[in-house]
Design a protein around this motif. Structure first.
Motif, PDB file in Angstrom:
ATOM      1  N   GLY A   1       1.432 -19.872  23.194  1.00 25.55           N
ATOM      2  CA  GLY A   1       0.355 -19.244  23.958  1.00 25.55           C
ATOM      3  C   GLY A   1      -0.244 -17.961  23.661  1.00 25.55           C
ATOM      4  N   THR A   2       0.274 -17.359  22.715  1.00 26.02           N
ATOM      5  CA  THR A   2      -0.355 -15.919  22.417  1.00 26.02           C
ATOM      6  C   THR A   2      -1.049 -16.107  20.897  1.00 26.02           C
ATOM      7  OG1 THR A   2       1.980 -15.339  21.081  1.00 26.02           O
ATOM      8  CG2 THR A   2       1.792 -14.892  23.385  1.00 26.02           C
ATOM      9  N   ARG A   3      -1.416 -17.107  20.683  1.00 26.26           N
ATOM     10  CA  ARG A   3      -2.173 -17.272  19.354  1.00 26.26           C
ATOM     11  C   ARG A   3      -3.559 -16.152  19.214  1.00 26.26           C
ATOM     12  NH1 ARG A   3      -2.236 -20.166  14.687  1.00 26.26           N
ATOM     13  NH2 ARG A   3      -0.644 -21.284  15.278  1.00 26.26           N
ATOM     14  N   ASP A   4      -4.014 -16.610  20.734  1.00 23.58           N
ATOM     15  CA  ASP A   4      -5.497 -15.660  20.615  1.00 23.58           C
ATOM     16  C   ASP A   4      -5.189 -14.258  20.646  1.00 23.58           C
ATOM     17  OD1 ASP A   4      -6.903 -17.854  20.874  1.00 23.58           O
ATOM     18  OD2 ASP A   4      -7.020 -18.146  23.124  1.00 23.58           O
ATOM     19  N   ARG A   5      -4.249 -13.566  21.379  1.00 23.20           N
ATOM     20  CA  ARG A   5      -3.942 -12.330  21.078  1.00 23.20           C
ATOM     21  C   ARG A   5      -3.480 -11.792  19.800  1.00 23.20           C
ATOM     22  NH1 ARG A   5       0.680 -11.515  25.178  1.00 23.20           N
ATOM     23  NH2 ARG A   5       0.656  -9.621  24.164  1.00 23.20           N
ATOM     24  N   ALA A   6      -2.680 -12.704  18.996  1.00 17.43           N
ATOM     25  CA  ALA A   6      -2.377 -12.281  17.587  1.00 17.43           C
ATOM     26  C   ALA A   6      -3.561 -12.488  16.671  1.00 17.43           C
ATOM     27  CB  ALA A   6      -1.534 -13.503  17.163  1.00 17.43           C
ATOM     28  N   GLN A   7      -4.350 -13.173  16.876  1.00 20.98           N
ATOM     29  CA  GLN A   7      -5.747 -13.487  16.209  1.00 20.98           C
ATOM     30  C   GLN A   7      -6.463 -12.187  16.309  1.00 20.98           C
ATOM     31  OE1 GLN A   7      -6.009 -15.733  13.722  1.00 20.98           O
ATOM     32  NE2 GLN A   7      -7.748 -14.250  12.949  1.00 20.98           N
ATOM     33  N   ARG A   8      -6.718 -11.791  17.633  1.00 19.55           N
ATOM     34  CA  ARG A   8      -7.527 -10.558  17.854  1.00 19.55           C
ATOM     35  C   ARG A   8      -7.009  -9.399  17.249  1.00 19.55           C
ATOM     36  NH1 ARG A   8      -7.839 -12.678  23.040  1.00 19.55           N
ATOM     37  NH2 ARG A   8      -6.370 -11.115  23.675  1.00 19.55           N
TER      38      ARG A   8
ATOM     39  N   ALA B   1      -7.731  -3.855  10.478  1.00 16.27           N
ATOM     40  CA  ALA B   1      -8.114  -2.899   9.354  1.00 16.27           C
ATOM     41  C   ALA B   1      -9.132  -1.587   9.979  1.00 16.27           C
ATOM     42  CB  ALA B   1      -9.131  -3.582   8.319  1.00 16.27           C
ATOM     43  N   ALA B   2      -9.719  -2.164  10.955  1.00 16.58           N
ATOM     44  CA  ALA B   2     -10.532  -1.090  11.829  1.00 16.58           C
ATOM     45  C   ALA B   2      -9.634   0.253  12.481  1.00 16.58           C
ATOM     46  CB  ALA B   2     -11.408  -1.535  12.848  1.00 16.58           C
ATOM     47  N   LYS B   3      -8.344  -0.498  12.757  1.00 18.92           N
ATOM     48  CA  LYS B   3      -7.352   0.301  13.691  1.00 18.92           C
ATOM     49  C   LYS B   3      -6.391   0.967  12.876  1.00 18.92           C
ATOM     50  CE  LYS B   3      -8.781  -1.890  17.886  1.00 18.92           C
ATOM     51  NZ  LYS B   3      -8.893  -1.571  19.193  1.00 18.92           N
ATOM     52  N   CYS B   4      -6.096   0.529  11.695  1.00 14.41           N
ATOM     53  CA  CYS B   4      -4.859   0.905  10.797  1.00 14.41           C
ATOM     54  C   CYS B   4      -5.560   2.287  10.115  1.00 14.41           C
ATOM     55  CB  CYS B   4      -4.801  -0.023   9.757  1.00 14.41           C
ATOM     56  SG  CYS B   4      -3.642   0.303   8.440  1.00 14.41           S
ATOM     57  N   PRO B   5      -4.569   3.286  10.237  1.00 14.47           N
ATOM     58  CA  PRO B   5      -4.889   4.639   9.676  1.00 14.47           C
ATOM     59  C   PRO B   5      -4.962   4.638   8.275  1.00 14.47           C
ATOM     60  CG  PRO B   5      -3.308   4.930  11.271  1.00 14.47           C
ATOM     61  CD  PRO B   5      -3.511   3.794  11.192  1.00 14.47           C
ATOM     62  N   ALA B   6      -4.242   3.657   7.496  1.00 12.48           N
ATOM     63  CA  ALA B   6      -4.134   3.743   6.001  1.00 12.48           C
ATOM     64  C   ALA B   6      -5.321   2.894   5.386  1.00 12.48           C
ATOM     65  CB  ALA B   6      -2.914   2.895   5.671  1.00 12.48           C
ATOM     66  N   ALA B   7      -5.635   1.950   6.216  1.00 15.43           N
ATOM     67  CA  ALA B   7      -6.987   1.106   5.888  1.00 15.43           C
ATOM     68  C   ALA B   7      -8.186   1.869   6.164  1.00 15.43           C
ATOM     69  CB  ALA B   7      -7.137  -0.301   6.593  1.00 15.43           C
ATOM     70  N   MET B   8      -8.315   2.738   7.131  1.00 19.83           N
ATOM     71  CA  MET B   8      -9.350   3.476   7.316  1.00 19.83           C
ATOM     72  C   MET B   8      -9.382   4.609   6.582  1.00 19.83           C
ATOM     73  SD  MET B   8     -10.959   2.396  10.038  1.00 19.83           S
ATOM     74  CE  MET B   8     -11.670   3.919  10.621  1.00 19.83           C
ATOM     75  N   SER B   9      -8.263   5.203   5.842  1.00 19.83           N
ATOM     76  CA  SER B   9      -8.388   6.184   4.733  1.00 19.83           C
ATOM     77  C   SER B   9      -8.824   5.715   3.517  1.00 19.83           C
ATOM     78  CB  SER B   9      -6.868   6.768   4.756  1.00 19.83           C
ATOM     79  OG  SER B   9      -6.515   7.403   5.859  1.00 19.83           O
ATOM     80  N   VAL B  10      -8.864   4.458   3.337  1.00 21.79           N
ATOM     81  CA  VAL B  10      -9.471   4.032   1.953  1.00 21.79           C
ATOM     82  C   VAL B  10     -10.454   3.112   2.103  1.00 21.79           C
ATOM     83  CG1 VAL B  10      -6.975   4.274   0.958  1.00 21.79           C
ATOM     84  CG2 VAL B  10      -7.735   2.249   1.875  1.00 21.79           C
ATOM     85  N   ARG B  11     -10.986   2.847   3.149  1.00 22.67           N
ATOM     86  CA  ARG B  11     -11.943   1.901   3.148  1.00 22.67           C
ATOM     87  C   ARG B  11     -13.246   2.122   2.536  1.00 22.67           C
ATOM     88  NH1 ARG B  11     -13.964   3.912   9.196  1.00 22.67           N
ATOM     89  NH2 ARG B  11     -15.177   5.700   8.360  1.00 22.67           N
ATOM     90  N   ASN B  12     -13.827   3.210   1.889  1.00 21.42           N
ATOM     91  CA  ASN B  12     -14.817   3.215   1.115  1.00 21.42           C
ATOM     92  C   ASN B  12     -14.481   3.148  -0.336  1.00 21.42           C
ATOM     93  OD1 ASN B  12     -16.715   3.515   3.272  1.00 21.42           O
ATOM     94  ND2 ASN B  12     -16.244   5.552   3.465  1.00 21.42           N
ATOM     95  N   SER B  13     -13.139   3.315  -0.685  1.00 14.73           N
ATOM     96  CA  SER B  13     -12.692   3.067  -2.067  1.00 14.73           C
ATOM     97  C   SER B  13     -11.816   2.012  -2.401  1.00 14.73           C
ATOM     98  CB  SER B  13     -12.151   4.441  -2.441  1.00 14.73           C
ATOM     99  OG  SER B  13     -10.984   4.690  -1.627  1.00 14.73           O
TER     100      SER B  13
END
Length: 65
Positions: free
Chosen positions: A28-35, A41-53
């Motif tokens: 019953g938690t699939r929707d939450r996991a998918q969200r 990526a938008a909330k991950c500091p590592a992904a945000m740090s490299v997003r333009n490269s």
């Protein structure tokens, strides 16, 4: 996690990172996991740090149980 390293104009660079999760979640938690995956990526500091490269992709196999 895996990625690609390429020679770009004589400089070795990481160009892509692929993150793949294998998740076991409560029933019953699939929707939450998918969200969470959709916004990861938008909330991950590592992904945000490299997003333009570095192209970062995130995917998952989700098993409810």
């Amino acid at each position: 996690m895996e990625g690609d390293i390429e020679n770009i104009d004589g400089i070795i660079r990481i160009t892509r990172i692929r993150v793949h999760y294998r998740l076991k979640i409560p029933a019953g938690t699939r929707d939450r996991a998918q969200r969470a995956l959709d916004t990861h990526a938008a909330k991950c500091p590592a992904a945000m740090s490299v997003r333009n490269s570095i192209d970062v992709s995130i995917s998952a196999d989700i098993e409810e149980g």
